[in-house]
Motif scaffolding. Structure first.
Motif, PDB file in Angstrom:
ATOM      1  N   LEU A  87       0.846  -1.196   0.000  1.00 15.17           N
ATOM      2  CA  LEU A  87       0.000   0.000   0.000  1.00 15.17           C
ATOM      3  C   LEU A  87       0.880   1.245   0.000  1.00 15.17           C
ATOM      4  N   PHE A  88       0.379   2.298  -0.609  1.00 21.74           N
ATOM      5  CA  PHE A  88       1.101   3.569  -0.580  1.00 21.74           C
ATOM      6  C   PHE A  88       0.825   4.261   0.749  1.00 21.74           C
ATOM      7  N   PRO A  89       1.853   4.457   1.578  1.00 15.78           N
ATOM      8  CA  PRO A  89       1.612   4.946   2.944  1.00 15.78           C
ATOM      9  C   PRO A  89       1.061   6.356   3.008  1.00 15.78           C
ATOM     10  N   TRP A  90       1.271   7.160   1.970  1.00 11.01           N
ATOM     11  CA  TRP A  90       0.799   8.545   1.983  1.00 11.01           C
ATOM     12  C   TRP A  90      -0.625   8.679   1.428  1.00 11.01           C
ATOM     13  N   LYS A  91      -1.216   7.559   1.031  1.00 13.31           N
ATOM     14  CA  LYS A  91      -2.573   7.591   0.493  1.00 13.31           C
ATOM     15  C   LYS A  91      -3.551   6.943   1.464  1.00 13.31           C
ATOM     16  N   THR A  92      -4.763   7.443   1.499  1.00 10.50           N
ATOM     17  CA  THR A  92      -5.798   6.862   2.351  1.00 10.50           C
ATOM     18  C   THR A  92      -6.243   5.510   1.803  1.00 10.50           C
ATOM     19  N   VAL A  93      -7.036   4.805   2.596  1.00  7.34           N
ATOM     20  CA  VAL A  93      -7.606   3.536   2.146  1.00  7.34           C
ATOM     21  C   VAL A  93      -8.354   3.735   0.834  1.00  7.34           C
ATOM     22  N   ARG A  94      -9.198   4.757   0.803  1.00  7.10           N
ATOM     23  CA  ARG A  94      -9.975   5.031  -0.412  1.00  7.10           C
ATOM     24  C   ARG A  94      -9.060   5.276  -1.612  1.00  7.10           C
ATOM     25  N   SER A 126     -15.830   2.212   7.544  1.00  4.24           N
ATOM     26  CA  SER A 126     -15.484   3.177   8.601  1.00  4.24           C
ATOM     27  C   SER A 126     -14.007   3.562   8.583  1.00  4.24           C
ATOM     28  N   HIS A 127     -13.222   2.937   7.697  1.00  3.94           N
ATOM     29  CA  HIS A 127     -11.787   3.212   7.629  1.00  3.94           C
ATOM     30  C   HIS A 127     -11.386   3.843   6.295  1.00  3.94           C
ATOM     31  N   ALA A 128     -12.332   4.323   5.550  1.00  2.00           N
ATOM     32  CA  ALA A 128     -12.058   4.789   4.193  1.00  2.00           C
ATOM     33  C   ALA A 128     -11.041   5.923   4.155  1.00  2.00           C
ATOM     34  N   GLU A 129     -11.024   6.779   5.164  1.00  4.86           N
ATOM     35  CA  GLU A 129     -10.122   7.934   5.153  1.00  4.86           C
ATOM     36  C   GLU A 129      -8.883   7.724   6.020  1.00  4.86           C
ATOM     37  N   ALA A 130      -8.696   6.518   6.520  1.00  6.17           N
ATOM     38  CA  ALA A 130      -7.512   6.212   7.323  1.00  6.17           C
ATOM     39  C   ALA A 130      -6.308   5.984   6.417  1.00  6.17           C
ATOM     40  N   PRO A 132      -2.557   3.795   5.910  1.00  2.95           N
ATOM     41  CA  PRO A 132      -2.106   2.445   6.244  1.00  2.95           C
ATOM     42  C   PRO A 132      -1.487   2.304   7.631  1.00  2.95           C
ATOM     43  N   HIS A 133      -0.696   3.288   8.064  1.00  2.00           N
ATOM     44  CA  HIS A 133      -0.035   3.162   9.366  1.00  2.00           C
ATOM     45  C   HIS A 133      -1.029   3.185  10.529  1.00  2.00           C
ATOM     46  N   GLN A 134      -2.257   3.598  10.254  1.00  2.00           N
ATOM     47  CA  GLN A 134      -3.286   3.622  11.287  1.00  2.00           C
ATOM     48  C   GLN A 134      -4.068   2.314  11.360  1.00  2.00           C
ATOM     49  N   LEU A 135      -3.717   1.358  10.510  1.00  2.00           N
ATOM     50  CA  LEU A 135      -4.447   0.101  10.422  1.00  2.00           C
ATOM     51  C   LEU A 135      -3.594  -1.064  10.911  1.00  2.00           C
ATOM     52  N   SER A 136      -4.245  -2.101  11.411  1.00  2.00           N
ATOM     53  CA  SER A 136      -3.555  -3.343  11.752  1.00  2.00           C
ATOM     54  C   SER A 136      -3.130  -4.060  10.473  1.00  2.00           C
ATOM     55  N   GLY A 137      -2.286  -5.092  10.628  1.00  2.00           N
ATOM     56  CA  GLY A 137      -1.867  -5.862   9.466  1.00  2.00           C
ATOM     57  C   GLY A 137      -3.045  -6.490   8.741  1.00  2.00           C
ATOM     58  N   GLY A 138      -3.979  -7.028   9.505  1.00  2.00           N
ATOM     59  CA  GLY A 138      -5.149  -7.638   8.883  1.00  2.00           C
ATOM     60  C   GLY A 138      -5.979  -6.633   8.101  1.00  2.00           C
ATOM     61  N   MET A 139      -6.141  -5.429   8.652  1.00  2.00           N
ATOM     62  CA  MET A 139      -6.898  -4.401   7.955  1.00  2.00           C
ATOM     63  C   MET A 139      -6.174  -3.961   6.685  1.00  2.00           C
TER      64      MET A 139
END
Length: 265
Positions: A87-94, A126-130, A132-139
């Motif tokens: 994942l690109f760390p500077w981009k949100t989930v969306r 609920s995580h669309a604007e998070a 990657p570093h704010q998410l667990s590995g599974g997420m």
């Protein structure tokens, strides 16, 4: 939906006469909407098979085809999910999910609709604007899978996608993948070292020999799953307690142990 076919596939890294032969006469047919897992010793060529189906590697001889078309390069009919989330760390989930759609030059309103469906499919709304570093590995792996599904590929190629996760998260993601296979089925080629994971997820399990890798045996799991109604069990531990599951797991383990080299790998 796509099918995958390996016909007399050989792969040599380096010069043909003096290089390292990794694959030896691979023949494997994966039907539309079938989930096939490949297991085998380290270095037997499992990932090389997947990379050839993806178009990242070319066979030295033989043919790899998807939906009857010879694979010569990557294409939108195939999506790959790697062990590392990429994942690109500077981009949100969306925004991470949107990457592939942007490459298809779709209008924004259509992209937004597809992204919303992918977020819902993977329970990520609920995580669309998070980030990657704010998410667990599974997420994070959910995001990677959503990014693959949003492209609506014919074939999903998964290279040890849960290998970097802790044991509990891995089980949750295995159950999630089973759910996805029911609500949004795809043709899946799944590479794993974990025998229990292969038996739990796959319709068939292909066992490879040590290098140069050959298809040693193909185990039909789907027939047993349907006969004993494994899908009625909501948790993996309930399935793992069944005599049929234990028998399949033990058979595959014994077959793999026969392939260990002098150093046990």
């Amino acid at each position: 939906m796509g099918s995958i076919r390996f016909q007399g596939v050989n792969k040599v890294f380096g010069p043909e006469n003096s290089g390292v032969k990794v694959l030896d006469d691979i023949n494997l047919d994966i039907a539309e909407r079938e989930f096939v897992a490949i297991v085998g010793p380290s270095g037997c060529g499992k990932t090389t098979c997947l990379r050839m189906a993806a178009g990242f590697e070319a066979p030295s001889s033989g043919i790899v085809s998807v939906s009857g078309r010879t694979v010569t390069q990557p294409g939108p009919d195939r999506a790959v999910v790697f062990q590392q989330f990429a994942l690109f760390p500077w981009k949100t989930v969306r925004a991470n999910i949107d990457l592939g759609l942007r490459n298809k030059n779709l209008p924004k309103d259509q992209r937004d609709e597809l992204i919303a469906s992918a977020l819902k499919l993977m329970n990520l709304e609920s995580h669309a604007e998070a980030f990657p570093h704010q998410l667990s590995g599974g997420m994070q792996q959910r995001v990677a899978i959503a990014r693959a599904y949003v492209l609506d590929p014919e074939v999903l190629l998964m290279d040890e996608p849960f290998g970097a996760l802790d044991a509990q998260t891995r089980v949750v993601m295995q159950e999630e993948l089973v759910r996805l296979a029911r609500v949004n089925p795809r043709t899946v080629l799944f590479i794993t070292h974990a025998v229990e994971e292969a038996v739990y997820l796959a319709d068939r399990v292909a066992i490879m020999t040590r290098r140069p890798g050959r298809i040693k045996e193909i185990i039909d799991v789907r027939t047993i799953r349907q006969a004993e109604n494994w899908d009625s069990f909501s948790k993996i531990e309930d399935v793992m307690d069944l005599d049929s599951f234990v028998h399949l797991r033990t058979h595959i383990w014994r077959s793999l142990r026969e392939e260990k080299g002098p150093l046990g790998v």
